[in-house]
Design a protein around this motif. Structure first.
Motif, PDB file in Angstrom:
ATOM      1  N   SER A  15      38.947  34.972  51.761  1.00 32.33           N
ATOM      2  CA  SER A  15      40.173  35.345  51.049  1.00 32.33           C
ATOM      3  C   SER A  15      40.527  34.364  49.927  1.00 32.33           C
ATOM      4  O   SER A  15      41.231  34.727  48.999  1.00 32.33           O
ATOM      5  N   SER A  17      42.672  32.338  49.944  1.00 30.95           N
ATOM      6  CA  SER A  17      44.135  32.357  49.894  1.00 30.95           C
ATOM      7  C   SER A  17      44.759  30.968  49.965  1.00 30.95           C
ATOM      8  O   SER A  17      45.945  30.822  49.716  1.00 30.95           O
ATOM      9  N   ASN A  18      43.969  29.962  50.275  1.00 23.97           N
ATOM     10  CA  ASN A  18      44.510  28.606  50.361  1.00 23.97           C
ATOM     11  C   ASN A  18      44.278  27.798  49.082  1.00 23.97           C
ATOM     12  O   ASN A  18      44.529  26.605  49.044  1.00 23.97           O
ATOM     13  N   ASN A  39      44.329  39.870  51.612  1.00 23.18           N
ATOM     14  CA  ASN A  39      45.014  38.650  51.184  1.00 23.18           C
ATOM     15  C   ASN A  39      44.176  37.838  50.188  1.00 23.18           C
ATOM     16  O   ASN A  39      44.431  36.662  49.965  1.00 23.18           O
ATOM     17  N   PHE A  40      43.212  38.484  49.543  1.00 29.15           N
ATOM     18  CA  PHE A  40      42.363  37.823  48.557  1.00 29.15           C
ATOM     19  C   PHE A  40      43.226  37.231  47.448  1.00 29.15           C
ATOM     20  O   PHE A  40      44.034  37.928  46.830  1.00 29.15           O
ATOM     21  N   LEU A  41      43.099  35.938  47.229  1.00 25.40           N
ATOM     22  CA  LEU A  41      43.831  35.179  46.200  1.00 25.40           C
ATOM     23  C   LEU A  41      45.335  35.155  46.410  1.00 25.40           C
ATOM     24  O   LEU A  41      46.085  34.858  45.485  1.00 25.40           O
ATOM     25  N   SER A  42      45.795  35.454  47.599  1.00 24.51           N
ATOM     26  CA  SER A  42      47.245  35.538  47.845  1.00 24.51           C
ATOM     27  C   SER A  42      47.968  34.200  47.728  1.00 24.51           C
ATOM     28  O   SER A  42      49.185  34.178  47.612  1.00 24.51           O
ATOM     29  N   GLY A  43      47.247  33.109  47.715  1.00 27.01           N
ATOM     30  CA  GLY A  43      47.886  31.802  47.609  1.00 27.01           C
ATOM     31  C   GLY A  43      48.112  31.315  46.198  1.00 27.01           C
ATOM     32  O   GLY A  43      48.682  30.245  45.989  1.00 27.01           O
ATOM     33  N   THR A  67      47.164  44.422  46.749  1.00 32.31           N
ATOM     34  CA  THR A  67      47.824  43.115  46.781  1.00 32.31           C
ATOM     35  C   THR A  67      47.486  42.266  45.562  1.00 32.31           C
ATOM     36  O   THR A  67      48.218  41.321  45.255  1.00 32.31           O
TER      37      THR A  67
END
Length: 110
Positions: A15, A17-18, A39-43, A67
């Protein structure tokens, strides 16, 4: 910036995401399989940051997740995969793909 090209990576796409400040990710020509995680690139902290993602020539399947719509300036290369669909909310992101989505809609993404 993270680059890994030519068959070295295999398995599911992470992901990422971090990684709040990721601007460039190139994983082209590997053996990455499965779906793009929701949640890919959600961070990513700044939605207006210009981000370049190259996932071309892998074995990704499924739908490009809605997303990703929180990102305003995204250049994402998904060519050469087995993706079946793009969430329609992404087709109106006029600043994606250096403005090509504004001109060509979903066709600019795949």
């Amino acid at each position: 910036s993270l680059t890994r090209k030519s068959p070295g990576l295999s398995g599911q796409l992470l992901s990422f995401s971090n990684l709040a400040y990721l601007k460039d990710l190139s994983l082209r020509s590997n053996k990455i399989t499965g779906m793009i995680p929701p949640n890919f690139l959600s961070g990513i902290e700044d939605a207006d940051t210009s981000i370049s993602i190259n996932l071309s020539q892998n074995q990704l399947t499924g739908t490009v997740p809605s997303t990703l719509k929180v990102l305003n300036v995204l250049d994402i290369d998904l060519t050469g995969n087995r993706l079946q669909e793009i969430d329609q909310s992404l087709c109106s992101k006029k600043d994606w793909m250096k403005g090509a989505v504004g001109n060509f809609g979903c066709d600019a993404i795949m």
